[in-house]
Design a protein around this motif. Structure first.
Motif, PDB file in Angstrom:
ATOM      1  N   GLN A  72      30.713  34.171 -27.511  1.00 14.74           N
ATOM      2  CA  GLN A  72      31.173  34.588 -26.249  1.00 14.74           C
ATOM      3  C   GLN A  72      31.066  35.697 -26.212  1.00 14.74           C
ATOM      4  N   LEU A  73      31.673  36.521 -27.309  1.00 14.61           N
ATOM      5  CA  LEU A  73      31.936  38.660 -27.371  1.00 14.61           C
ATOM      6  C   LEU A  73      30.471  39.146 -26.864  1.00 14.61           C
ATOM      7  N   LYS A  74      28.963  38.109 -27.578  1.00 22.19           N
ATOM      8  CA  LYS A  74      27.904  38.653 -27.350  1.00 22.19           C
ATOM      9  C   LYS A  74      27.891  39.137 -26.306  1.00 22.19           C
ATOM     10  N   ARG A  75      27.615  37.997 -25.304  1.00 19.57           N
ATOM     11  CA  ARG A  75      27.543  37.446 -23.731  1.00 19.57           C
ATOM     12  C   ARG A  75      28.335  38.530 -23.454  1.00 19.57           C
ATOM     13  N   SER A  76      29.651  38.731 -24.348  1.00 17.61           N
ATOM     14  CA  SER A  76      30.507  40.134 -22.498  1.00 17.61           C
ATOM     15  C   SER A  76      30.081  41.385 -22.972  1.00 17.61           C
ATOM     16  N   LEU A  77      29.552  41.525 -23.720  1.00 15.04           N
ATOM     17  CA  LEU A  77      29.199  42.859 -24.505  1.00 15.04           C
ATOM     18  C   LEU A  77      26.980  43.065 -23.410  1.00 15.04           C
ATOM     19  N   ARG A  78      26.376  41.948 -23.693  1.00 12.71           N
ATOM     20  CA  ARG A  78      25.023  41.975 -23.428  1.00 12.71           C
ATOM     21  C   ARG A  78      24.195  42.138 -24.375  1.00 12.71           C
ATOM     22  N   CYS A  79      24.245  41.670 -25.440  1.00 13.14           N
ATOM     23  CA  CYS A  79      23.738  42.300 -26.575  1.00 13.14           C
ATOM     24  C   CYS A  79      23.572  40.603 -26.523  1.00 13.14           C
ATOM     25  N   ILE A  80      22.263  40.821 -27.969  1.00 13.06           N
ATOM     26  CA  ILE A  80      22.121  39.848 -29.144  1.00 13.06           C
ATOM     27  C   ILE A  80      22.115  38.873 -30.221  1.00 13.06           C
ATOM     28  N   THR A  81      22.295  40.384 -31.035  1.00 12.15           N
ATOM     29  CA  THR A  81      22.178  40.477 -32.629  1.00 12.15           C
ATOM     30  C   THR A  81      23.832  41.301 -32.862  1.00 12.15           C
ATOM     31  N   ASP A  82      24.062  41.324 -34.288  1.00 10.60           N
ATOM     32  CA  ASP A  82      25.517  42.021 -34.451  1.00 10.60           C
ATOM     33  C   ASP A  82      25.008  43.624 -34.896  1.00 10.60           C
ATOM     34  N   ARG A  83      23.645  43.588 -34.754  1.00  8.42           N
ATOM     35  CA  ARG A  83      23.025  45.493 -34.763  1.00  8.42           C
ATOM     36  C   ARG A  83      22.747  45.118 -33.413  1.00  8.42           C
ATOM     37  N   GLN A  84      22.567  45.191 -32.446  1.00  6.45           N
ATOM     38  CA  GLN A  84      22.302  44.905 -31.140  1.00  6.45           C
ATOM     39  C   GLN A  84      23.513  45.736 -31.024  1.00  6.45           C
ATOM     40  N   CYS A  85      24.510  44.136 -30.901  1.00  5.36           N
ATOM     41  CA  CYS A  85      25.826  45.295 -30.341  1.00  5.36           C
ATOM     42  C   CYS A  85      26.482  45.947 -30.568  1.00  5.36           C
ATOM     43  N   SER A  86      26.276  46.570 -32.626  1.00  5.57           N
ATOM     44  CA  SER A  86      26.971  47.944 -32.840  1.00  5.57           C
ATOM     45  C   SER A  86      26.354  48.911 -32.282  1.00  5.57           C
ATOM     46  N   ILE A  87      25.107  49.137 -31.894  1.00  5.39           N
ATOM     47  CA  ILE A  87      24.522  49.870 -31.449  1.00  5.39           C
ATOM     48  C   ILE A  87      25.293  50.317 -30.111  1.00  5.39           C
ATOM     49  N   MET A  88      25.469  48.935 -29.769  1.00  7.88           N
ATOM     50  CA  MET A  88      26.065  49.148 -28.226  1.00  7.88           C
ATOM     51  C   MET A  88      27.130  49.815 -27.461  1.00  7.88           C
ATOM     52  N   ASN A  89      27.870  49.247 -28.803  1.00  5.33           N
ATOM     53  CA  ASN A  89      29.073  49.564 -28.082  1.00  5.33           C
ATOM     54  C   ASN A  89      30.220  49.473 -30.027  1.00  5.33           C
ATOM     55  N   PRO A  90      30.165  50.595 -30.285  1.00  6.22           N
ATOM     56  CA  PRO A  90      30.474  50.953 -31.682  1.00  6.22           C
ATOM     57  C   PRO A  90      31.550  50.323 -32.261  1.00  6.22           C
ATOM     58  N   ARG A  91      32.541  49.602 -30.679  1.00  6.87           N
ATOM     59  CA  ARG A  91      33.616  49.413 -31.330  1.00  6.87           C
ATOM     60  C   ARG A  91      33.196  47.487 -31.562  1.00  6.87           C
ATOM     61  N   TYR A  92      32.161  47.134 -31.654  1.00  8.27           N
ATOM     62  CA  TYR A  92      31.360  45.577 -31.859  1.00  8.27           C
ATOM     63  C   TYR A  92      32.947  45.647 -33.054  1.00  8.27           C
ATOM     64  N   SER A  93      32.018  45.611 -34.398  1.00  6.16           N
ATOM     65  CA  SER A  93      33.050  44.932 -35.463  1.00  6.16           C
ATOM     66  C   SER A  93      34.482  45.082 -35.392  1.00  6.16           C
ATOM     67  N   TYR A  94      35.476  45.790 -35.058  1.00  2.00           N
ATOM     68  CA  TYR A  94      36.356  45.804 -35.000  1.00  2.00           C
ATOM     69  C   TYR A  94      37.127  44.857 -33.910  1.00  2.00           C
ATOM     70  N   ILE A  95      36.229  44.629 -32.569  1.00  2.32           N
ATOM     71  CA  ILE A  95      36.002  43.608 -31.859  1.00  2.32           C
ATOM     72  C   ILE A  95      36.046  42.129 -32.674  1.00  2.32           C
ATOM     73  N   ALA A  96      35.107  42.439 -33.345  1.00  2.49           N
ATOM     74  CA  ALA A  96      34.709  40.780 -33.830  1.00  2.49           C
ATOM     75  C   ALA A  96      35.613  40.213 -34.670  1.00  2.49           C
ATOM     76  N   ALA A  97      36.452  41.822 -35.663  1.00  2.00           N
ATOM     77  CA  ALA A  97      37.297  40.803 -36.918  1.00  2.00           C
ATOM     78  C   ALA A  97      39.033  41.098 -36.289  1.00  2.00           C
ATOM     79  N   ASP A  98      39.102  41.169 -35.018  1.00  5.98           N
ATOM     80  CA  ASP A  98      40.235  41.161 -34.815  1.00  5.98           C
ATOM     81  C   ASP A  98      41.391  39.776 -34.979  1.00  5.98           C
ATOM     82  N   LEU A  99      42.653  40.150 -35.770  1.00  6.17           N
ATOM     83  CA  LEU A  99      42.989  38.560 -36.564  1.00  6.17           C
ATOM     84  C   LEU A  99      44.205  38.469 -35.595  1.00  6.17           C
TER      85      LEU A  99
END
Length: 218
Positions: A72-99
């Motif tokens: 759902q996060l990838k769909r909302s950010l309009r990206c497919i892979t973790d690498r692509q999401c991180s390039i498109m949104n530098p905060r991606y890895s922090y969003i995905a890891a939020d406790l």
């Protein structure tokens, strides 16, 4: 940057999310967050979100369950892979890891939930887990949790929406109703405290439940 409307008294003020949101910037790895969930947040045990099944430690029966799932996060950010999401949104890895977005769940339930969207399915839909005494309803790509879990889910969804400018996955009115039906309890407040010590952010909707009433989301 999308704006969120916060109703203040009789007037309504449009706030830019950049001035309202912070998000966490300490943990950038989901596996690290999952380890911290079990070793720190639930160090003394607890109960699963959807079925309230007690546990004393992590085991094969339980999994870390994201409220806002990875797909759902990838769909909302309009990206497919973790690498692509991180390039498109530098905060991606922090969003995905939020406790604040992670809760313990029975692995069996987490597999059934998959990427289903939260909805209200109606009184005529039976629980899919009656054999274990769990009031969790499922339908095609939809899931309705028990009343005791609805508030936690709503507040986690509000947190992800505000902190990271993500769309709400479902009607705001439904989540507001869930938030009011199941207000923050001592367990959720203690969890908020523990997460703050680990990643430096709090869920403001737990600290001040009235914020949800002032949030007008599209």
């Amino acid at each position: 940057m999308r704006a969120v409307v916060i109703a203040l008294g009789c007037a309504a003020t449009v706030l830019n999310l950049s001035s309202w949101a912070n998000g966490q910037d300490r943990i950038a790895d989901l596996q690290t967050s999952e380890k911290l969930l079990w070793s720190e947040v639930y160090r003394d045990g607890g109960s699963s979100l959807y079925c309230a099944k007690p546990f004393s430690e992590k085991g094969g029966l339980f999994s870390a369950s994201p409220i806002y799932t990875g797909k759902q996060l990838k769909r909302s950010l309009r990206c497919i892979t973790d690498r692509q999401c991180s390039i498109m949104n530098p905060r991606y890895s922090y969003i995905a890891a939020d406790l604040h977005n992670l809760y313990p769940a029975l692995t069996r339930v987490e597999q059934a939930r998959d990427n289903a969207q939260f909805k209200e399915l109606g009184a005529d839909v039976p629980s899919a887990f009656e054999d274990i005494g769990c009031e969790l309803k499922t339908a095609f790509k939809a899931i309705e949790p028990s009343d005791r879990a609805k508030g936690n889910i709503a507040r986690a969804m509000f947190y992800m929406h505000i902190e990271y400018d993500l769309p709400l996955l479902g009607p705001a009115a439904m989540y507001k109703k869930w938030h009011q039906l199941d207000p923050p309890d001592a367990e959720e407040q203690a969890r908020n405290d523990k997460i703050e010590t680990l990643q430096g952010t709090r869920n403001r909707f737990i600290d001040d439940p009235s914020l949800a009433d002032r949030l007008i989301a599209d």
